[in-house]
Write an enzyme that holds these catalytic residues in place. Structure first.
Site, PDB file in Angstrom:
ATOM      1  N   GLN A  70       0.820  -1.205   0.000  1.00  0.00           N
ATOM      2  CA  GLN A  70       0.000   0.000   0.000  1.00  0.00           C
ATOM      3  C   GLN A  70       0.862   1.268   0.000  1.00  0.00           C
ATOM      4  OE1 GLN A  70      -2.836  -1.707   3.396  1.00  0.00           O
ATOM      5  NE2 GLN A  70      -3.531   0.269   2.662  1.00  0.00           N
ATOM      6  N   HIS A  71       0.238   2.352  -0.400  1.00  0.00           N
ATOM      7  CA  HIS A  71       0.710   3.737  -0.177  1.00  0.00           C
ATOM      8  C   HIS A  71       1.862   4.223  -1.055  1.00  0.00           C
ATOM      9  CE1 HIS A  71      -1.599   3.402   3.536  1.00  0.00           C
ATOM     10  NE2 HIS A  71      -0.777   2.470   4.003  1.00  0.00           N
ATOM     11  N   ASP A 224      -2.165  -4.857  -0.639  1.00  0.00           N
ATOM     12  CA  ASP A 224      -1.842  -6.240  -0.240  1.00  0.00           C
ATOM     13  C   ASP A 224      -2.662  -6.702   0.968  1.00  0.00           C
ATOM     14  OD1 ASP A 224      -0.382  -4.624   1.512  1.00  0.00           O
ATOM     15  OD2 ASP A 224       1.533  -5.629   1.166  1.00  0.00           O
TER      16      ASP A 224
HETATM   17  O1  LIG Z   1       1.574   0.264   4.814  1.00  0.00           O
HETATM   18  C1  LIG Z   1       1.050  -0.813   4.995  1.00  0.00           C
HETATM   19  C2  LIG Z   1      -0.355  -0.914   5.446  1.00  0.00           C
HETATM   20  O2  LIG Z   1      -0.997   0.325   5.620  1.00  0.00           O
HETATM   21  C3  LIG Z   1       1.853  -2.065   4.758  1.00  0.00           C
HETATM   22  O3  LIG Z   1       1.187  -3.181   5.253  1.00  0.00           O
HETATM   23  C4  LIG Z   1       2.194  -2.205   3.293  1.00  0.00           C
HETATM   24  O4  LIG Z   1       0.990  -2.523   2.586  1.00  0.00           O
HETATM   25  C5  LIG Z   1       3.303  -3.215   3.032  1.00  0.00           C
HETATM   26  O5  LIG Z   1       2.935  -4.521   3.309  1.00  0.00           O
HETATM   27  P1  LIG Z   1       3.896  -5.806   3.336  1.00  0.00           P
HETATM   28  O6  LIG Z   1       4.868  -5.704   2.228  1.00  0.00           O
HETATM   29  O7  LIG Z   1       4.505  -5.859   4.685  1.00  0.00           O
HETATM   30  O8  LIG Z   1       2.946  -6.954   3.117  1.00  0.00           O
END
Ligand SMILES: O=C(CO)[C@@H](O)[C@H](O)COP(=O)(O)O
Ligand SMILES: Nc1ncnc2c1ncn2[C@@H]1O[C@H](COP(=O)(O)OP(=O)(O)O)[C@@H](O)[C@H]1O
Length: 463
Positions: A70-71, A224
């Site tokens: 995300q983000h 994700d």
């Molecule tokens: O920033 C967030 C949720 O807001 C993180 O959960 C990212 O989405 C990255 O996820 P992973 O790579 O750890 O699965």
């Protein structure tokens, strides 16, 4: 022959691709490729990784969808070329810009009402403001802003496709209004300094947004964590606890969250509902750090941790190594308290595992408070859920039973389920039955969490 679908997880550390039977959800093939390390990454590396991991499976798939970290801020110019490296969710440089944006929006409560969450450094909008303030030439060149999963989906789509996204991932940008389920251009312009193209949103979840060059439908994709919820078929009363690069506690909700304290982020999910979540920046890396320090592999590290005792003979780790997001301490560093000359390697390993689990317990509690009910199941997933020490100590530290999901790639599986949904063109996603869940029991160790909370309180304000 039953149709097959391809689910892709473009997460922080790697791309994982699953070829799945669209009717049953059975995994037929699986591949992966690594991503570069760091919190600032050339997004084209994810395209190389997806070609490597998913390329050989794409031709066999009747539909495809992508879940992504995300983000992350992907800035493209008017020709679709990358303007600068993407700043990722775990890059904390934009913490001051996040605080300023929250103020400009009228404070935490107003911000939560507008976007469902109180913005922190992770949110795309704060990164745009950072670029606008620090690299104005790059900001001026930016004609389009995408999220990581949008960029990967666009790469898989036939030439000439307009980029697309979904409300789940969009809700982590800081310029998406969760009340109206639409972009808030005023917020985008406030962050970047000017308007830019944003990806198309689906009119209904499960919609096919595009097609590959060979004509296979492409689902909207999602963040994700939203994909993992779909992969787990997360239901009411379930809280998932994912231990990957990030530590994520999530539940599904029909009510739109707007937590003014900022602890719970009020994202949308991939099914038309919401996904209240708490996220830590330091998760599996706590164990990676510990085992590098002790010079051992995952299995030996778990063995060492289990050879110590609850509380690690007085050692407590507050694991905010690279700054933290929950709680919002972007400049924090880790603290290891209680070392004596009698402290052993076993105690250090134990303190790492307990510190990780306490930080996750801190993420479960606000979801429980928010929903007003105790979770019926706490479901453990993610890379570090493979650790024998995590499995043994999670129920002890959380003080309740934990459900261990069978080892699997739930983000990629959720993306595959979304692809199957797009292929079926039905109102609801297909029902896939998941088997092999295991209940983990242990005697509760409340003193471990108490010691952690005391250390957390004592270090408030430290950086
Ligand atoms: O920033 C967030 C949720 O807001 C993180 O959960 C990212 O989405 C990255 O996820 P992973 O790579 O750890 O699965
Ligand atoms: N047996 C294990 N014990 C502890 N950690 C593990 C184990 N196997 C993998 N990991 C960790 O899991 C992490 C990757 O998890 P994953 O969920 O794939 O992350 P992401 O989706 O964020 O890329 C890595 O930091 C890795 O070291």
């Amino acid at each position: 022959m039953a149709p097959t679908v391809l689910g892709i997880d473009s997460s922080t550390q790697s791309t994982k691709a699953l070829l799945v039977d669209a009717e049953t959800g059975r995994v037929l093939d699986e591949r992966r490729a690594a991503h570069p390390a760091g919190t600032e990454v050339d997004p084209r590396a994810w395209l190389v990784a997806v070609d490597e991991a998913a390329g050989p499976l794409l031709e066999q798939a009747d539909a495809v969808a992508v879940g992504g970290q995300q983000h992350g801020m992907v800035l493209l110019d008017e020709h679709g070329e990358v303007v600068r490296d993407a700043l990722l969710w775990n890059d904390t440089r934009s913490a001051p810009q996040a605080a300023t944006l929250v103020d400009e929006l009228g404070g935490p409560a107003a911000c939560a009402e507008a976007i469902g969450s109180v913005m922190v450094a992770s949110f795309t909008a704060s990164k745009l403001r950072w670029v606008a303030e620090n690299e104005p030439a790059s900001a001026a060149r930016a004609a389009r802003v995408l999220l990581p999963h949008d960029y990967v989906s666009w790469h898989l789509a036939a030439h000439g496709t307009e980029p697309f996204t979904d409300r789940g991932d969009a809700s982590g940008t800081g310029y998406f209004a969760t009340a109206s389920s639409d972009w808030d251009r005023e917020l985008l312009i406030r962050a970047l300094g000017h308007d830019a193209d944003l990806p198309r949103l689906p009119s209904a979840p499960g919609e096919a947004m595009a097609a590959t060059a060979s004509g296979a439908p492409i689902g909207a994709g999602t963040g994700d964590n939203m994909a993992a919820a779909l992969g787990l078929s997360l239901g009411p009363g379930d809280v998932s606890v994912s231990i990957g690069t990030s530590g994520v506690c999530a539940m599904v909700s029909d009510a739109r969250p707007a937590d003014a304290s900022g602890t719970v982020t009020g994202f949308a999910d991939a099914t038309g509902r919401f996904l209240p979540m708490t996220t830590t920046i330091n998760a599996a890396k706590i164990l990676d750090f510990g085992r590098a320090l002790l010079g051992v592999d995952h299995d030996e590290f778990a063995r060492l941790a289990l050879a110590s005792v609850p509380g690690a003979h007085g050692l407590t780790l507050l694991p905010y190594f690279d700054g933290e997001r929950t709680p919002n301490r972007p400049d924090a560093r880790a603290t290891l308290h209680g070392l004596s000359t009698a402290s052993s390697r076993e105690d250090i390993a134990r303190a790492c595992v307990e510190g990780l689990l306490c930080s996750l317990a801190d993420g479960i509690a606000p979801l429980e408070a928010d929903s007003g009910r105790a979770p019926e199941r706490i479901i453990l997933i993610g890379g570090a859920a493979q650790s024998a020490a995590v499995r043994a100590l999670a129920p002890a530290v959380f003080g309740r039973d934990v459900t261990l999901a069978p080892t699997g790639e739930y983000v990629a599986l959720g993306a595959a389920r979304q692809a199957a949904w797009a292929l079926a063109a039905t109102a609801e996603p297909p029902t896939w039955s998941l088997e092999g869940f295991e209940t983990l029991h242990a005697a509760p160790t409340p003193d471990v969490l108490d010691a952690y909370q005391q250390l957390k309180a004592r270090t408030e304000g430290w950086s």
